[in-house]
Design an enzyme around this catalytic site. Structure first.
Site, mmCIF file in Angstrom:
data_model
loop_
_atom_site.group_PDB
_atom_site.id
_atom_site.type_symbol
_atom_site.label_atom_id
_atom_site.label_comp_id
_atom_site.label_asym_id
_atom_site.label_seq_id
_atom_site.Cartn_x
_atom_site.Cartn_y
_atom_site.Cartn_z
ATOM 1 N N SER A 102 0.727 -1.270 0.309
ATOM 2 C CA SER A 102 -0.387 0.206 -0.040
ATOM 3 C C SER A 102 1.056 0.755 -0.130
ATOM 4 O O SER A 102 2.118 1.332 0.732
ATOM 5 C CB SER A 102 -0.932 0.239 1.312
ATOM 6 O OG SER A 102 -0.071 -0.123 2.634
ATOM 7 N N HIS A 106 1.746 12.753 -0.234
ATOM 8 C CA HIS A 106 0.831 13.746 0.143
ATOM 9 C C HIS A 106 2.372 14.666 -0.451
ATOM 10 O O HIS A 106 2.674 14.704 0.916
ATOM 11 C CB HIS A 106 0.466 13.615 2.112
ATOM 12 C CG HIS A 106 -1.081 12.797 2.144
ATOM 13 N ND1 HIS A 106 -2.071 13.568 1.136
ATOM 14 C CD2 HIS A 106 -0.340 11.784 2.660
ATOM 15 C CE1 HIS A 106 -2.525 12.176 1.583
ATOM 16 N NE2 HIS A 106 -1.938 11.507 2.908
ATOM 17 N N HIS A 116 -2.805 7.473 -4.107
ATOM 18 C CA HIS A 116 -3.192 5.614 -3.250
ATOM 19 C C HIS A 116 -3.230 4.884 -4.126
ATOM 20 O O HIS A 116 -3.516 4.900 -4.729
ATOM 21 C CB HIS A 116 -4.178 6.501 -2.602
ATOM 22 C CG HIS A 116 -5.086 5.097 -2.382
ATOM 23 N ND1 HIS A 116 -5.970 4.359 -2.893
ATOM 24 C CD2 HIS A 116 -4.245 4.148 -1.148
ATOM 25 C CE1 HIS A 116 -6.422 3.070 -2.054
ATOM 26 N NE2 HIS A 116 -5.209 3.011 -0.358
ATOM 27 N N ASN A 118 -2.759 0.811 -4.056
ATOM 28 C CA ASN A 118 -2.015 -0.986 -3.298
ATOM 29 C C ASN A 118 -2.754 -2.359 -3.997
ATOM 30 O O ASN A 118 -3.939 -1.745 -5.360
ATOM 31 C CB ASN A 118 -3.286 -0.737 -1.913
ATOM 32 C CG ASN A 118 -5.195 -1.592 -1.999
ATOM 33 O OD1 ASN A 118 -4.633 -1.740 -2.274
ATOM 34 N ND2 ASN A 118 -5.654 -0.149 -1.932
ATOM 35 N N THR A 119 -2.070 -2.783 -3.745
ATOM 36 C CA THR A 119 -2.779 -4.236 -4.771
ATOM 37 C C THR A 119 -2.011 -5.338 -3.532
ATOM 38 O O THR A 119 -0.766 -5.339 -2.651
ATOM 39 C CB THR A 119 -1.803 -4.448 -5.864
ATOM 40 O OG1 THR A 119 -0.893 -4.498 -5.550
ATOM 41 C CG2 THR A 119 -2.380 -3.886 -6.854
ATOM 42 N N ARG A 120 -2.639 -6.340 -3.647
ATOM 43 C CA ARG A 120 -3.024 -7.820 -2.275
ATOM 44 C C ARG A 120 -3.329 -9.200 -3.074
ATOM 45 O O ARG A 120 -3.876 -8.897 -4.427
ATOM 46 C CB ARG A 120 -3.491 -7.280 -1.461
ATOM 47 C CG ARG A 120 -5.532 -6.841 -1.521
ATOM 48 C CD ARG A 120 -6.504 -6.221 -0.689
ATOM 49 N NE ARG A 120 -7.441 -6.226 -0.756
ATOM 50 C CZ ARG A 120 -7.599 -4.678 -1.402
ATOM 51 N NH1 ARG A 120 -6.295 -3.813 -1.872
ATOM 52 N NH2 ARG A 120 -9.771 -4.359 -2.171
ATOM 53 N N HIS A 149 -5.756 7.729 -16.206
ATOM 54 C CA HIS A 149 -6.086 6.602 -16.156
ATOM 55 C C HIS A 149 -5.568 6.389 -17.759
ATOM 56 O O HIS A 149 -5.705 4.562 -17.937
ATOM 57 C CB HIS A 149 -7.876 7.220 -17.018
ATOM 58 C CG HIS A 149 -8.607 7.574 -15.889
ATOM 59 N ND1 HIS A 149 -9.606 6.978 -14.787
ATOM 60 C CD2 HIS A 149 -8.165 8.565 -14.923
ATOM 61 C CE1 HIS A 149 -10.150 7.469 -14.131
ATOM 62 N NE2 HIS A 149 -9.403 8.221 -13.796
ATOM 63 N N HIS A 179 -21.783 10.982 2.376
ATOM 64 C CA HIS A 179 -21.518 12.186 3.276
ATOM 65 C C HIS A 179 -21.883 13.439 3.268
ATOM 66 O O HIS A 179 -22.834 14.646 2.835
ATOM 67 C CB HIS A 179 -21.287 11.905 4.573
ATOM 68 C CG HIS A 179 -19.973 11.758 4.697
ATOM 69 N ND1 HIS A 179 -19.080 11.112 4.502
ATOM 70 C CD2 HIS A 179 -18.793 12.779 5.499
ATOM 71 C CE1 HIS A 179 -17.992 11.248 4.878
ATOM 72 N NE2 HIS A 179 -17.827 12.777 5.028
#
EC number: 1.3.3.3
Length: 279
Positions: A102, A106, A116, A118-120, A149, A179
């Site tokens: 991950s 910033h 950001h 991540n791969t898992r 993209h 929210h």
């Protein structure tokens, strides 16, 4: 659980970590040389999980990257009974294995997007790959978004023409603050529970997703490395970073999974920005 699969996936995530850290340190060096500064370097710290496994955090705070963290981890054991129904294949005995990388960046400059990635790879009684990358500019530029993209689309199209539109849509839906009724950034791709019955192909795709990020994000950072910015722009960046915090604490699956499996809290919360304002 397949021992060979676990070893080669874990090895790849370590290799990708090294490639990313090397490239980010190179950017810091390029900037520092023109400013007469001492270039920042990653500081690594390892941790062990009580139930099995552990990881290594690589953290750098520099003149370009205000805070960039690259975590790798390989953990295994049993998921607590109260959480087993939330993880596919863990319902019966709770056994799991998870390895991954991950990354959250910033930047000091409000003109350079946060990122950001991540791969898992996860095994329970089932197995799957997941991950993706997304871009969060504070001052979005169309050509920059298109470039980001395009890198992931190229990786996706190599395997299945349906991947990019599907994974882009999943990214848009996932990185949405309900929210606030607003997206977190300009998206990217996001995939989870990927198992096409061909481990080698799914693993190769996951590797290419990592290579895509390595090809495009450093280029974006370098393109704005020396652009001047104002105090007002920095203030806006700090306020918008608040949205990042809200998402990670309220919705992020990686944060939830890490806490459910007794992961390292410092590593789990590494994604939070170093400075933020809530207005």
């Amino acid at each position: 659980m397949n021992i060979e699969n676990k070893e080669i996936t874990s090895s790849w995530f370590t290799n990708l970590r090294d490639l990313l850290c090397k490239e980010f340190e190179k950017i810091e060096e390029e900037y520092a040389q023109t400013k007469g500064l001492k270039p920042a370097k990653f500081v690594r710290s390892s941790w062990q999980r009580n139930g099995g496994g552990g990881g290594v955090m690589s953290l750098m705070k520099g003149a370009v990257f205000e805070k960039v963290g690259v975590n790798i981890s390989t953990v295994f054991g049993k998921i607590s009974p109260e959480f087993r129904n939330e993880i596919p294949g863990a319902e019966l005995d709770g056994k799991f294995f998870a390895t991954g990388i991950s990354l959250v960046a910033h930047l000091k400059s409000p003109l350079i997007p946060a990122m950001h990635f991540n791969t898992r790879y996860i095994e329970t009684s089932k197995s799957w790959f997941g991950g993706g990358g997304d871009l969060t500019p504070f001052y979005p530029e169309k050509n920059e978004t298109v470039k980001f993209h395009a890198a992931f689309k190229e990786a996706c199209d190599k395997y299945d023409s349906s991947y990019y539109p599907k994974f882009k849509k999943q990214c848009d839906e996932y990185f949405y603050l309900k929210h606030r009724k607003e997206p977190r950034g300009v998206g990217g791709i996001f995939y989870d529970y990927l198992n096409n019955g061909n481990f080698e192909q799914d693993f190769a795709f996951t590797q290419d997703v990592g290579k895509a990020l390595l090809s495009v994000y450093p280029e974006i950072v370098r393109s704005k490395l020396f652009l001047p910015w104002t105090a007002e722009q920095k203030e806006y960046q700090l306020i918008r970073r608040g949205r990042y915090v809200e998402f990670n604490l309220l919705y992020d699956r990686g944060t939830k999974f890490g806490l459910m499996t007794d992961g390292n809290v410092e590593a789990i919360l590494m994604s939070l920005p170093p400075e933020v304002k809530f207005n």
